[in-house]
Design a protein around this motif. Sequence first.
Motif, short mmCIF file in Angstrom:
data_model
loop_
_atom_site.label_atom_id
_atom_site.label_comp_id
_atom_site.label_asym_id
_atom_site.label_seq_id
_atom_site.Cartn_x
_atom_site.Cartn_y
_atom_site.Cartn_z
N UNK A 140 113.45 4.61 -5.46
CA UNK A 140 113.88 5.92 -4.97
C UNK A 140 115.37 5.84 -4.67
N UNK A 141 116.15 6.80 -5.19
CA UNK A 141 117.60 6.77 -5.01
C UNK A 141 118.12 8.18 -4.78
N UNK A 142 119.25 8.31 -4.06
CA UNK A 142 119.82 9.64 -3.79
C UNK A 142 120.63 10.17 -4.97
N UNK A 153 116.20 11.96 -5.51
CA UNK A 153 116.12 13.14 -4.65
C UNK A 153 117.50 13.76 -4.54
N UNK A 154 117.60 15.01 -4.97
CA UNK A 154 118.88 15.71 -4.95
C UNK A 154 119.22 16.21 -3.56
N UNK A 155 120.35 15.75 -3.05
CA UNK A 155 120.80 16.22 -1.73
C UNK A 155 122.02 17.13 -1.86
N UNK A 167 122.54 10.39 8.46
CA UNK A 167 121.99 11.73 8.71
C UNK A 167 122.19 12.71 7.56
N UNK A 168 123.30 12.60 6.84
CA UNK A 168 123.62 13.56 5.79
C UNK A 168 123.01 13.18 4.46
N UNK A 169 122.66 11.92 4.28
CA UNK A 169 122.21 11.45 2.98
C UNK A 169 120.77 10.94 3.04
N UNK A 170 120.60 9.66 3.29
CA UNK A 170 119.26 9.08 3.19
C UNK A 170 118.27 9.63 4.19
N UNK A 219 116.97 2.86 -2.27
CA UNK A 219 118.38 2.47 -2.42
C UNK A 219 119.22 3.13 -1.32
N UNK A 220 119.72 2.32 -0.39
CA UNK A 220 120.59 2.83 0.67
C UNK A 220 122.04 2.76 0.17
N UNK A 221 122.65 3.91 -0.06
CA UNK A 221 124.02 3.96 -0.57
C UNK A 221 125.02 3.59 0.50
N UNK A 222 124.74 3.94 1.74
CA UNK A 222 125.65 3.61 2.85
C UNK A 222 125.06 4.10 4.15
N UNK A 223 125.66 3.70 5.25
CA UNK A 223 125.20 4.14 6.57
C UNK A 223 126.33 4.87 7.29
N UNK A 224 125.97 5.63 8.31
CA UNK A 224 126.96 6.40 9.07
C UNK A 224 127.91 5.46 9.81
N UNK A 225 129.22 5.67 9.68
CA UNK A 225 130.17 4.78 10.37
C UNK A 225 130.28 5.09 11.85
#
Length: 317
Positions: free
Chosen positions: A187-189, A216-218, A273-276, A298-304
């Motif tokens: 599963x990927x964004x 999944x389209x965000x 919060x905005x992506x995954x 697939x985690x593209x990134x996390x909130x900084x």
Amino acid sequence: MNSVFPQLSIDRNQVRWEHELGTLTPWECHRGLWFKREDYFAPLGYSGPNGSKMRQLIWYVNRYRKGKNHIVTGASIQSPQLSMSAIVGAHYGLLSRQVVYSKPETVLRHTNPKVAAGFGATFEYANGPYNPILQRKVADLTKPTSLVVEYGITLPHDRYPADDVRKFHEVGANQVSNLPEDLTKLVAPAGSCNSLCSILLGLSRNSKNLETLFTLGIGPDKRSWMRERMALMGVDIERLPFKWRHHSLHDTGYAKYSDAFKGETYGSITFHPTYEAKMWRWLRENQTLEPDGKTGFWIVGSAPDPKVVEPFYTHKV
């Protein structure tokens, strides 16, 4: 320390970030589900600006900085493109000139401009919030010594050679190489789809035992754009060695691109919060993830977290 970087520093005399572009971020198995931890690509430490976008931006600045003395970019004050551009620019000795829609007296109340200012960014103010207005202002400010960071941190394939576009995506495509052998579903964004193009490029070469990619389209549907882009890199997305399924959270009205879903976690993982996070909530509500040891996310990134990067500031805010 949850970062693939051996040393955390903005100083190129201590570490050169481009040397870690090929370093693989790990896969972790949590309670029967696999997670690709691209959020560990964090040059200033975990919860500093991180992930696939950060890697591609480092590649871009490293490749195109010759003859440039500053970065010009424009984005929403909510966009990590502002903080990332200033941070990567500072690592390479480039100041950052940023176009935003805000007021001078309030711009630093927002996280990303505040972090950008901590790394020497200065701000130019557009007369409207829409991206075409921001980008017109960027164009007006661009000089021969300017390095423009495009909206979405990308290389438009109608303006860059196909070979450059391919090399831009190679740094992300490499991250597929440690795909777990048992993985049959991934599963990927699908947001800007720059990261997804990199994933597809890697999977088109070696998908191991993968049977299904579920995206999944965000954001707005970009599959036509992707088809063009992948074709330039020699990949026909209609002939991939696995099934590609897609569902849009954005186009079905489940969530707008700008919506933030806070508090979505799985074990020790907190999703962006905005992506995954919006993906995770939809998957949880629709019971489409099975913790069978064969499914990956697939985690593209996390909130900084701004507090993580404050010790590295090069300018007083």
